[in-house]
Write a protein that holds these residues in place. Structure first.
Motif, PDB file in Angstrom:
ATOM      1  N   PRO A 171      79.070  34.200  73.813  1.00  0.00           N
ATOM      2  CA  PRO A 171      80.163  34.138  72.828  1.00  0.00           C
ATOM      3  C   PRO A 171      81.545  34.253  73.454  1.00  0.00           C
ATOM      4  O   PRO A 171      82.513  33.708  72.929  1.00  0.00           O
ATOM      5  CB  PRO A 171      79.875  35.333  71.916  1.00  0.00           C
ATOM      6  CG  PRO A 171      78.414  35.579  72.054  1.00  0.00           C
ATOM      7  CD  PRO A 171      78.077  35.232  73.475  1.00  0.00           C
ATOM      8  N   ASN A 178      80.245  30.034  73.344  1.00  0.00           N
ATOM      9  CA  ASN A 178      79.481  30.098  72.087  1.00  0.00           C
ATOM     10  C   ASN A 178      80.141  31.102  71.142  1.00  0.00           C
ATOM     11  O   ASN A 178      79.488  32.046  70.671  1.00  0.00           O
ATOM     12  CB  ASN A 178      78.030  30.498  72.386  1.00  0.00           C
ATOM     13  CG  ASN A 178      77.096  30.192  71.224  1.00  0.00           C
ATOM     14  OD1 ASN A 178      77.283  29.215  70.510  1.00  0.00           O
ATOM     15  ND2 ASN A 178      76.099  31.030  71.030  1.00  0.00           N
ATOM     16  N   ARG A 190      75.728  33.816  69.239  1.00  0.00           N
ATOM     17  CA  ARG A 190      75.215  34.980  69.938  1.00  0.00           C
ATOM     18  C   ARG A 190      74.986  34.632  71.402  1.00  0.00           C
ATOM     19  O   ARG A 190      75.101  33.482  71.804  1.00  0.00           O
ATOM     20  CB  ARG A 190      73.886  35.414  69.317  1.00  0.00           C
ATOM     21  CG  ARG A 190      72.917  34.247  69.137  1.00  0.00           C
ATOM     22  CD  ARG A 190      71.498  34.661  68.932  1.00  0.00           C
ATOM     23  NE  ARG A 190      70.895  35.112  70.184  1.00  0.00           N
ATOM     24  CZ  ARG A 190      69.582  35.150  70.397  1.00  0.00           C
ATOM     25  NH1 ARG A 190      68.755  34.763  69.464  1.00  0.00           N
ATOM     26  NH2 ARG A 190      69.107  35.573  71.528  1.00  0.00           N
ATOM     27  N   LYS A 196      86.589  27.075  67.858  1.00  0.00           N
ATOM     28  CA  LYS A 196      86.999  28.446  67.583  1.00  0.00           C
ATOM     29  C   LYS A 196      88.312  28.406  66.822  1.00  0.00           C
ATOM     30  O   LYS A 196      89.268  27.775  67.263  1.00  0.00           O
ATOM     31  CB  LYS A 196      87.166  29.242  68.879  1.00  0.00           C
ATOM     32  CG  LYS A 196      87.504  30.710  68.639  1.00  0.00           C
ATOM     33  CD  LYS A 196      87.598  31.479  69.950  1.00  0.00           C
ATOM     34  CE  LYS A 196      87.901  32.949  69.675  1.00  0.00           C
ATOM     35  NZ  LYS A 196      88.003  33.724  70.941  1.00  0.00           N
TER      36      LYS A 196
END
Length: 399
Positions: free
Chosen positions: A169, A173, A177, A290
């Protein structure tokens, strides 16, 4: 609530019957599966892996073949017992089947535009149908290929990362997770060039670097172990470096003509004459998102060349899917499409009855993990940044 596409009332021009838009997508996936065809584009997982049927359990098990020379039969007496051989020494790999997924929101403004097309009687029915189908196909394509891209990333990261794929993360990612796949590549298969002979621009005219000799050494070294390589995977920048390197230029053109780079045909001919396997250029980019901002991802380690072994069926392994939760407990207000190999695409709308803004959602989800069954025959050669070691899975906490 069900998808807005289920409310469109358009008749098929040929049959005159109403078109079930969501149903046509299911038919399209079913037909592709029946004909063993790849939709939209062929991903690496499609090309290099077979697919097992989905399972209920969330742990995958796969056979890892150990490459070795064949054991010949013995010449024995007419009445003697036949010698008993040991098995070929298969290992079992098992790991968690991860869940991957994403969804897209089509807001009311976009839906209004589509409805304007639908309700405009001046638009030719054929063109009206094409415009609606274009929007629908786009939703399904993004949802479907986005899931396949994760499998590609696991494969490419592992093939160029010492058999290890990491999703973090904090790095790549952010909305998910931490997940780790370790296929257990043998340590002796993780090789590097000497630190003073890295394949960099500074060394492009370093006559002490014989790139073909380095590749040949690995090819013949592993031939002695019973492993024959089928291809070399590398980033285009590494191939480009080889074509311009003084070692290859001199080896093919001679000292009197080595002032230019090799052409593609010359490069291929030279490698073939040296019994170097075919080169496959890896140049795949995906992106994570994001805060609504996409960031490019290169899942391949451009510093590494991967030697891929020949297999009986040309495959590197199998993909083990598991049934998605919504395949076991579907929501009656959501319309689902089985996109093949366990991938599920869901479509639904929200509105006042759900306490949300009016919007159409498309979700692609998949539970699957590719199992590289020939990891013992895959070799990594790091040709740049040799001060950076191969990743160690044991040092990475997973949660």
């Amino acid at each position: 609530m069900k998808s807005i596409f289920s409310t469109f009332k358009i008749n098929d021009v040929k049959t005159g019957k109403p078109i079930d838009f969501i149903g046509t997508m299911q038919i399209m996936f079913d037909k592709a599966s029946l004909e063993n065809k790849t939709l939209w584009e062929q991903t690496y997982v499609d090309r290099w892996f077979d697919f097992r049927p989905p399972q209920l359990g969330l742990t995958a098990e796969g056979i890892m073949g150990k490459y070795s020379v064949r054991i010949r039969a013995s010449i024995i007496g007419n009445d003697a017992d036949t010698p008993l051989r040991a098995g070929r020494g298969f290992e079992l790999w098992n790991g968690e089947i991860p869940r991957v997924g994403h969804k897209f929101k089509t807001d009311a403004k976009t839906l209004r535009t589509m409805l304007m097309v639908y309700e405009n009687n001046r638009i030719n029915p054929v063109q009206k149908l094409k415009e609606i189908q274009k929007c629908l196909f786009g939703d399904y394509k993004d949802a479907y290929l986005g899931c396949k891209d994760v499998a590609d990333e696991i494969i490419l990261k592992s093939l160029s990362g010492g058999g290890l794929a990491i999703f973090d993360p904090a790095i790549d990612n952010p909305e998910g997770r931490k997940y780790l796949v370790d296929y257990g590549m043998p340590e002796e298969n993780k090789q590097m060039v000497d630190s003073d002979k890295e394949w960099t621009e500074e060394n492009i005219d370093n006559a002490a670097i014989d790139a073909v000799c380095i590749l040949q050494k690995i090819v013949y070294e592993y031939a002695n172990k019973g492993i024959t390589f089928d291809a070399l995977l590398m980033a285009p920048v590494i191939k480009y470096w080889m074509m311009r390197s003084i070692g290859l230029r001199t080896g093919y053109l001679g000292k009197d003509k080595n002032t230019r780079s090799l052409t593609e045909d010359e490069f291929s001919a030279y490698l073939k004459s040296m019994k170097i396997p075919n080169i496959i250029e890896i140049n795949k980019r995906t992106a994570y998102q994001k805060d609504g901002i996409p960031t490019n991802i290169n899942p391949w380690n451009d510093d590494v060349i991967a030697f891929i072994p020949k297999t009986d069926d040309g495959k590197l392994g199998e993909v083990q899917p598991a049934f998605e939760d919504n395949a076991i407990m579907p929501d009656p207000q959501v319309q689902y499409t089985d996109a093949g190999d366990g991938i599920r695409i869901a479509k639904w709308t929200t509105g006042e009855s759900t306490g949300q803004q009016a919007a159409e959602y498309t979700q692609g989800s998949w539970r699957a993990v590719p199992i590289i069954s020939c990891i013992n025959g895959i070799v990594n050669l790091k040709v740049r940044n040799t001060n950076v070691p191969y990743p160690d899975g044991e040092e990475i906490p997973v949660g």
